[in-house]
Design a protein around this motif. Structure first.
Motif, PDB file in Angstrom:
ATOM      1  N   UNK A 181       0.962  -1.109   0.075  1.00 11.19           N
ATOM      2  CA  UNK A 181       0.012  -0.186  -0.119  1.00 11.19           C
ATOM      3  C   UNK A 181       0.878   1.212  -0.187  1.00 11.19           C
ATOM      4  N   UNK A 182       1.946   1.152   0.674  1.00 15.37           N
ATOM      5  CA  UNK A 182       2.802   2.443   0.946  1.00 15.37           C
ATOM      6  C   UNK A 182       3.879   2.622  -0.504  1.00 15.37           C
ATOM      7  N   UNK A 183       4.188   1.546  -1.093  1.00 16.18           N
ATOM      8  CA  UNK A 183       4.928   1.591  -2.225  1.00 16.18           C
ATOM      9  C   UNK A 183       4.155   1.704  -3.413  1.00 16.18           C
ATOM     10  N   UNK A 184       2.954   1.437  -3.484  1.00 13.53           N
ATOM     11  CA  UNK A 184       2.052   1.879  -4.480  1.00 13.53           C
ATOM     12  C   UNK A 184       2.016   3.180  -4.849  1.00 13.53           C
ATOM     13  N   UNK A 185       2.001   3.932  -3.613  1.00 12.48           N
ATOM     14  CA  UNK A 185       1.941   5.500  -3.666  1.00 12.48           C
ATOM     15  C   UNK A 185       3.046   6.168  -3.909  1.00 12.48           C
ATOM     16  N   UNK A 186       4.101   5.256  -3.518  1.00 13.07           N
ATOM     17  CA  UNK A 186       5.644   5.883  -3.867  1.00 13.07           C
ATOM     18  C   UNK A 186       5.897   6.035  -5.491  1.00 13.07           C
ATOM     19  N   UNK A 187       5.347   4.850  -6.062  1.00 12.21           N
ATOM     20  CA  UNK A 187       5.611   4.694  -7.611  1.00 12.21           C
ATOM     21  C   UNK A 187       4.439   5.021  -8.922  1.00 12.21           C
ATOM     22  N   UNK A 188       3.370   5.292  -8.342  1.00 14.07           N
ATOM     23  CA  UNK A 188       2.181   5.298  -8.904  1.00 14.07           C
ATOM     24  C   UNK A 188       2.630   6.650 -10.292  1.00 14.07           C
ATOM     25  N   UNK A 189       3.380   7.490  -9.875  1.00 16.87           N
ATOM     26  CA  UNK A 189       3.573   8.818 -10.957  1.00 16.87           C
ATOM     27  C   UNK A 189       4.585   8.130 -11.810  1.00 16.87           C
ATOM     28  N   UNK A 190       5.369   6.882 -11.802  1.00 22.48           N
ATOM     29  CA  UNK A 190       6.134   6.225 -12.716  1.00 22.48           C
ATOM     30  C   UNK A 190       5.382   5.325 -13.611  1.00 22.48           C
ATOM     31  N   UNK A 191       4.018   5.362 -13.525  1.00 19.59           N
ATOM     32  CA  UNK A 191       3.131   4.240 -14.184  1.00 19.59           C
ATOM     33  C   UNK A 191       3.296   2.932 -13.813  1.00 19.59           C
ATOM     34  N   UNK A 192       3.697   2.634 -12.502  1.00 18.06           N
ATOM     35  CA  UNK A 192       3.564   1.328 -11.949  1.00 18.06           C
ATOM     36  C   UNK A 192       2.279   1.076 -10.796  1.00 18.06           C
ATOM     37  N   UNK A 193       1.682   0.228 -11.258  1.00 20.11           N
ATOM     38  CA  UNK A 193       0.689  -0.029 -10.421  1.00 20.11           C
ATOM     39  C   UNK A 193       0.554  -1.447  -9.616  1.00 20.11           C
ATOM     40  N   UNK A 194      -0.122  -1.686  -8.559  1.00 22.49           N
ATOM     41  CA  UNK A 194      -0.045  -2.681  -7.887  1.00 22.49           C
ATOM     42  C   UNK A 194      -1.352  -3.159  -7.413  1.00 22.49           C
ATOM     43  N   UNK A 195      -1.755  -4.585  -7.323  1.00 24.16           N
ATOM     44  CA  UNK A 195      -2.874  -5.055  -6.850  1.00 24.16           C
ATOM     45  C   UNK A 195      -2.502  -6.227  -6.017  1.00 24.16           C
ATOM     46  N   UNK A 196      -3.169  -6.247  -4.554  1.00 21.11           N
ATOM     47  CA  UNK A 196      -3.284  -7.415  -3.848  1.00 21.11           C
ATOM     48  C   UNK A 196      -4.007  -8.311  -3.984  1.00 21.11           C
ATOM     49  N   UNK A 197      -3.786  -9.671  -4.206  1.00 16.21           N
ATOM     50  CA  UNK A 197      -4.713 -10.720  -4.311  1.00 16.21           C
ATOM     51  C   UNK A 197      -5.047 -11.277  -2.959  1.00 16.21           C
ATOM     52  N   UNK A 198      -6.016 -11.432  -2.714  1.00 18.51           N
ATOM     53  CA  UNK A 198      -6.446 -11.996  -1.193  1.00 18.51           C
ATOM     54  C   UNK A 198      -7.186 -13.261  -1.336  1.00 18.51           C
ATOM     55  N   UNK A 199      -6.726 -14.249  -1.513  1.00 22.49           N
ATOM     56  CA  UNK A 199      -7.522 -15.732  -1.821  1.00 22.49           C
ATOM     57  C   UNK A 199      -7.933 -16.174  -0.223  1.00 22.49           C
ATOM     58  N   UNK A 200      -8.826 -16.719  -0.131  1.00 18.07           N
ATOM     59  CA  UNK A 200      -9.465 -17.560   0.770  1.00 18.07           C
ATOM     60  C   UNK A 200      -8.989 -19.070   0.590  1.00 18.07           C
ATOM     61  N   UNK A 201      -9.586 -19.922   1.509  1.00 19.10           N
ATOM     62  CA  UNK A 201      -9.111 -21.335   1.369  1.00 19.10           C
ATOM     63  C   UNK A 201      -9.354 -21.959  -0.074  1.00 19.10           C
ATOM     64  N   UNK A 202      -8.361 -22.644  -0.347  1.00 14.08           N
ATOM     65  CA  UNK A 202      -8.303 -22.865  -1.992  1.00 14.08           C
ATOM     66  C   UNK A 202      -7.475 -24.170  -2.129  1.00 14.08           C
ATOM     67  N   UNK A 203      -7.976 -24.975  -3.091  1.00 14.82           N
ATOM     68  CA  UNK A 203      -7.297 -26.281  -3.307  1.00 14.82           C
ATOM     69  C   UNK A 203      -6.329 -25.935  -4.117  1.00 14.82           C
ATOM     70  N   UNK A 204      -5.177 -25.669  -3.275  1.00 17.58           N
ATOM     71  CA  UNK A 204      -3.756 -25.788  -4.011  1.00 17.58           C
ATOM     72  C   UNK A 204      -2.971 -26.632  -3.143  1.00 17.58           C
ATOM     73  N   UNK A 205      -1.564 -26.260  -3.215  1.00 18.00           N
ATOM     74  CA  UNK A 205      -0.729 -27.293  -2.354  1.00 18.00           C
ATOM     75  C   UNK A 205      -0.367 -26.415  -1.215  1.00 18.00           C
ATOM     76  N   UNK A 206      -0.922 -25.538  -0.652  1.00 14.18           N
ATOM     77  CA  UNK A 206      -0.602 -24.464   0.296  1.00 14.18           C
ATOM     78  C   UNK A 206      -0.789 -25.270   1.627  1.00 14.18           C
ATOM     79  N   UNK A 207      -2.008 -25.946   1.736  1.00 13.11           N
ATOM     80  CA  UNK A 207      -2.042 -26.457   2.951  1.00 13.11           C
ATOM     81  C   UNK A 207      -1.185 -27.509   3.536  1.00 13.11           C
ATOM     82  N   UNK A 208      -0.943 -28.345   2.383  1.00  9.98           N
ATOM     83  CA  UNK A 208      -0.194 -29.694   2.397  1.00  9.98           C
ATOM     84  C   UNK A 208       1.229 -29.147   2.517  1.00  9.98           C
ATOM     85  N   UNK A 209       1.799 -27.835   2.122  1.00  8.86           N
ATOM     86  CA  UNK A 209       2.898 -27.319   2.530  1.00  8.86           C
ATOM     87  C   UNK A 209       3.124 -26.608   3.739  1.00  8.86           C
ATOM     88  N   UNK A 210       2.460 -26.714   4.464  1.00  6.63           N
ATOM     89  CA  UNK A 210       2.542 -25.804   5.858  1.00  6.63           C
ATOM     90  C   UNK A 210       3.637 -26.489   6.808  1.00  6.63           C
TER      91      UNK A 210
END
Length: 282
Positions: A160-189
């Protein structure tokens, strides 16, 4: 139009799904992973549209080298999917200092150093887009995931902070916030060593659910989420945050409403802490 992507954690989970979709639609991909040999099958089908590179988020030299090689190979990177990371579970007493340190160094410090190394290249080319895979755990919390939440809440504040620092350079960010999902995340904890005193507590109950797979919640579809990530990458404008999955949406919405209700009860207290007009505190 052919686009060029850089994907971290490309050997598994969302990273691999996105990489597969990019190759299938004819884009170019710099695929970064701790084990790039795990991408041999995709590289064989992609030909010269894909480069596999080693990167370890706990090793700054490998971060810098991988980013440089990606730009040297393709000249320009349009979109970055920063996806690498993992989870650690256990009451804080159940985790070793090494487990705590590695979790923060990978998910948070590694993300910070990766972004820092990436930005000069994006500035030089006149812009770019960074999708940072966070989690619903970047805005809510569960018992037993304290260090994971520390890393993800840290990621969110950083982005959130860096997005404000670099917006004027044409660089934008998006934070992807998944919930519980059938990937290998849970098996790799990475699990902490169980302490019997915690038996019967919410932490132990969640541990049992993790180990048994006994989650009675709607699971997110990883392939659908990967497709939505690409749609965001292609969109004309992009929001700073996007929840993915009904569990993530419901949990984040409920938490935000709760926080708003709490802060609204504290306005008088907060204002009493200001200096008065004559320079003295009230």
């Amino acid at each position: 139009m052919t686009m060029t992507y850089l994907v971290t954690g490309a050997n598994s989970g969302f990273g691999r799904l996105v990489t597969q979709k990019l190759i299938a639609r004819g884009d170019r991909v710099a695929a970064l992973a701790r084990r790039p040999e795990a991408l041999d099958d995709l590289a064989n089908s992609a030909g010269d549209r894909m480069i596999r590179l080693h990167m370890d988020l706990t090793d700054k030299a490998s971060i810098d080298a991988a980013i440089k090689k990606a730009f040297d190979r393709f000249g320009r990177i349009d979109v970055v999917l920063s996806n690498a990371g993992y989870g650690t579970f256990g009451a804080i007493e159940e985790l070793t200092p090494d487990q705590i340190r590695r979790q923060i160094e990978t998910n948070l410090t590694g993300t910070v150093l990766f972004t820092r190394s990436l930005l000069p290249h994006l500035r030089s080319q006149g812009g770019g887009r960074i999708l940072q895979v966070s989690s619903e755990g970047g805005r809510i919390s569960y018992p037993g995931f304290s260090t994971y939440h520390a890393s993800k809440w840290g990621q969110e504040g950083f982005v959130e902070a860096v997005a404000q620092e670099v917006a004027s350079f044409g660089i934008d960010f998006c934070l992807i916030e998944p919930g519980p999902t059938e990937t290998n995340f849970l098996t790799g904890i990475d699990m902490g060593e169980r302490i019997e005193d915690y038996d019967g507590t919410p932490t132990a109950q969640l541990r049992d659910a993790l180990q048994s797979g006994g989650f009675d919640v709607p699971m997110g579809d990883a392939a659908k989420m990967a497709a939505e990530m690409l749609a965001l990458a292609d969109a004309e404008t992009i929001p700073l945050r996007v929840a993915m999955g009904s569990v993530a949406f419901d949990n984040i919405e409920r938490e935000l409403k709760s926080r708003l209700a709490l802060i609204q009860t504290q306005k008088d207290l907060a204002y009493r802490c200001d200096q008065t007009s004559n320079g003295h505190r009230s």
